[in-house]
Design a protein around this motif. Structure first.
Motif: not given
Length: 66
Positions: A23, A27, A44
């Motif tokens: 993640l 990101k 997300i």
């Protein structure tokens, strides 16, 4: 299948396979490319709405994953 954002490259090969690391890498790549916060938040939200396999599939669907 062409990813939603093919110009955003996320290198997962050789990285820790931890979901939080994945993640974070996604990101970071999205932010560095200049995606809007709302788009990053949408990624997300989608990526965390399922299990680990769903996270990986979402990353592949959104970005150029290597």
């Amino acid at each position: 299948m062409t990813p939603k954002h093919p110009n955003v490259t996320v290198v997962l090969t050789g990285q820790n396979g931890n979901a939080f690391v994945i993640l974070g890498l996604c990101k970071q790549a999205a932010q560095e490319y200049g995606l809007e916060k709302t788009e990053v938040d949408a990624f997300i939200e989608e990526a965390t709405s399922g299990d680990y396999d769903h996270l990986l599939q979402t990353a592949i669907h959104w970005f150029d994953v290597q």
